[in-house]
Design a protein around this motif. Sequence first.
Motif, PDB file in Angstrom:
ATOM      1  N   GLU A  40      36.666   0.429 -17.935  1.00 20.54           N
ATOM      2  CA  GLU A  40      35.243   0.118 -17.955  1.00 20.54           C
ATOM      3  C   GLU A  40      34.918  -0.964 -18.982  1.00 20.54           C
ATOM      4  O   GLU A  40      34.117  -1.865 -18.723  1.00 20.54           O
ATOM      5  N   VAL A  41      35.539  -0.881 -20.160  1.00 23.37           N
ATOM      6  CA  VAL A  41      35.288  -1.896 -21.197  1.00 23.37           C
ATOM      7  C   VAL A  41      35.843  -3.246 -20.760  1.00 23.37           C
ATOM      8  O   VAL A  41      35.193  -4.286 -20.918  1.00 23.37           O
ATOM      9  N   ARG A  42      37.043  -3.239 -20.195  1.00 20.29           N
ATOM     10  CA  ARG A  42      37.621  -4.509 -19.738  1.00 20.29           C
ATOM     11  C   ARG A  42      36.769  -5.156 -18.651  1.00 20.29           C
ATOM     12  O   ARG A  42      36.689  -6.379 -18.552  1.00 20.29           O
ATOM     13  N   ARG A  43      36.141  -4.337 -17.843  1.00 19.81           N
ATOM     14  CA  ARG A  43      35.271  -4.877 -16.802  1.00 19.81           C
ATOM     15  C   ARG A  43      34.148  -5.716 -17.408  1.00 19.81           C
ATOM     16  O   ARG A  43      33.636  -6.642 -16.774  1.00 19.81           O
ATOM     17  N   ASN A  44      33.811  -5.418 -18.664  1.00 24.62           N
ATOM     18  CA  ASN A  44      32.771  -6.160 -19.370  1.00 24.62           C
ATOM     19  C   ASN A  44      33.319  -7.357 -20.158  1.00 24.62           C
ATOM     20  O   ASN A  44      32.728  -8.435 -20.144  1.00 24.62           O
ATOM     21  N   VAL A  45      34.426  -7.149 -20.888  1.00 22.99           N
ATOM     22  CA  VAL A  45      34.855  -8.169 -21.860  1.00 22.99           C
ATOM     23  C   VAL A  45      35.912  -9.136 -21.333  1.00 22.99           C
ATOM     24  O   VAL A  45      36.064 -10.235 -21.872  1.00 22.99           O
ATOM     25  N   ASP A  46      36.699  -8.755 -20.326  1.00 21.18           N
ATOM     26  CA  ASP A  46      37.661  -9.685 -19.741  1.00 21.18           C
ATOM     27  C   ASP A  46      36.946 -10.502 -18.674  1.00 21.18           C
ATOM     28  O   ASP A  46      36.260  -9.943 -17.813  1.00 21.18           O
ATOM     29  N   PHE A  47      37.104 -11.814 -18.730  1.00 20.27           N
ATOM     30  CA  PHE A  47      36.439 -12.630 -17.716  1.00 20.27           C
ATOM     31  C   PHE A  47      37.200 -13.927 -17.484  1.00 20.27           C
ATOM     32  O   PHE A  47      38.050 -14.330 -18.288  1.00 20.27           O
ATOM     33  N   GLN A  48      36.911 -14.553 -16.371  1.00 25.65           N
ATOM     34  CA  GLN A  48      37.498 -15.844 -16.051  1.00 25.65           C
ATOM     35  C   GLN A  48      36.456 -16.712 -15.363  1.00 25.65           C
ATOM     36  O   GLN A  48      35.499 -16.212 -14.775  1.00 25.65           O
ATOM     37  N   SER A  49      36.661 -18.025 -15.465  1.00 28.39           N
ATOM     38  CA  SER A  49      35.718 -18.975 -14.876  1.00 28.39           C
ATOM     39  C   SER A  49      36.473 -20.160 -14.297  1.00 28.39           C
ATOM     40  O   SER A  49      37.410 -20.678 -14.925  1.00 28.39           O
ATOM     41  N   ASP A  50      36.078 -20.581 -13.105  1.00 29.88           N
ATOM     42  CA  ASP A  50      36.577 -21.833 -12.544  1.00 29.88           C
ATOM     43  C   ASP A  50      35.830 -22.976 -13.230  1.00 29.88           C
ATOM     44  O   ASP A  50      34.597 -22.970 -13.277  1.00 29.88           O
ATOM     45  N   VAL A  51      36.568 -23.942 -13.759  1.00 36.76           N
ATOM     46  CA  VAL A  51      35.951 -25.058 -14.475  1.00 36.76           C
ATOM     47  C   VAL A  51      35.996 -26.302 -13.594  1.00 36.76           C
ATOM     48  O   VAL A  51      37.064 -26.707 -13.134  1.00 36.76           O
ATOM     49  N   THR A  52      34.834 -26.897 -13.344  1.00 33.87           N
ATOM     50  CA  THR A  52      34.744 -28.100 -12.519  1.00 33.87           C
ATOM     51  C   THR A  52      33.923 -29.150 -13.256  1.00 33.87           C
ATOM     52  O   THR A  52      33.341 -28.888 -14.309  1.00 33.87           O
ATOM     53  N   GLY A  53      33.872 -30.342 -12.661  1.00 31.89           N
ATOM     54  CA  GLY A  53      33.061 -31.404 -13.246  1.00 31.89           C
ATOM     55  C   GLY A  53      33.851 -32.489 -13.930  1.00 31.89           C
ATOM     56  O   GLY A  53      33.303 -33.530 -14.297  1.00 31.89           O
ATOM     57  N   PHE A  54      35.158 -32.273 -14.137  1.00 27.58           N
ATOM     58  CA  PHE A  54      35.998 -33.332 -14.683  1.00 27.58           C
ATOM     59  C   PHE A  54      36.305 -34.338 -13.567  1.00 27.58           C
ATOM     60  O   PHE A  54      36.201 -34.007 -12.379  1.00 27.58           O
ATOM     61  N   PRO A  55      36.658 -35.570 -13.939  1.00 24.87           N
ATOM     62  CA  PRO A  55      37.003 -36.542 -12.893  1.00 24.87           C
ATOM     63  C   PRO A  55      38.047 -35.988 -11.927  1.00 24.87           C
ATOM     64  O   PRO A  55      38.971 -35.280 -12.338  1.00 24.87           O
ATOM     65  N   LYS A  56      37.875 -36.283 -10.657  1.00 30.79           N
ATOM     66  CA  LYS A  56      38.791 -35.790  -9.631  1.00 30.79           C
ATOM     67  C   LYS A  56      40.223 -36.213  -9.949  1.00 30.79           C
ATOM     68  O   LYS A  56      40.505 -37.371 -10.238  1.00 30.79           O
ATOM     69  N   GLY A  57      41.126 -35.246  -9.893  1.00 29.61           N
ATOM     70  CA  GLY A  57      42.531 -35.502 -10.193  1.00 29.61           C
ATOM     71  C   GLY A  57      42.922 -35.125 -11.608  1.00 29.61           C
ATOM     72  O   GLY A  57      44.109 -35.045 -11.931  1.00 29.61           O
TER      73      GLY A  57
END
Length: 238
Positions: A195-212
């Motif tokens: 339950e705690v990990r469901r709150n504190v562990d996370f990931q995000s897709d990072v976009t917006g940098f130049p293609k490639g």
Amino acid sequence: MRALRISLVVLVVLAALFTAADRVALKLTEDEAAEQVRAAQGVSGTDSASVEIHGFPFLTQLAARELDDVDVELTGMTAAASGQEVKVARVDAELSGVRVDGAFDSATADEASGTADVSYRDLNALAPRGVRVAYAGEERAARNQVKITARVDVLGREFELPSPVYSTVRVAEGNVLRLHADTIPGSGIPGAEREVRRNVDFQSDVTGFPKGLELKEADVTADGVTFALDGRDVELTR
């Protein structure tokens, strides 16, 4: 002898004029390229973009529409992660084999490498509600860990974690930023860790940098996280 001296003087003058013209053309091109990169990456206000083109003579590179080596610096670029805007404090990139058109409307680098700095304040924009990311000290940073404090929801009840957790920062394939806690307080209680990990562990897709251009690894610092960048056929303007 007099004719030889005159010829030498003429050559020196022509060389000086060529060098001056080369440097003027270089400065104008760097400024124009910086504006194009600035516009393409959404840099505005007091933030800046600068371009430094290496190699002499420059005019021959320009005529060939290919620049040998180029350094780009951006401050205040905006990226995105999990649908939220994230400000990147600084991007430094070294480019090679940059192919451009005549008006610098498009530019593509054969190879690129560099770094991108994201502050803890901006990392917190990615964190789940109630979760705060902060510097964990020199020893933890050497292990690529940050400090997490959180108010979490466990089995329908919300409470503050009794002590910080320390999460390792990693970059996964596909420009995915991941934070995973080393240990969880109260992990001996059945179901509590999940339950705690469901709150504190996370990931995000990072976009917006130049293609490639891709994130390759993360390095925790006192000011935030520095990401290593690497890419092929990187599109610098659009």
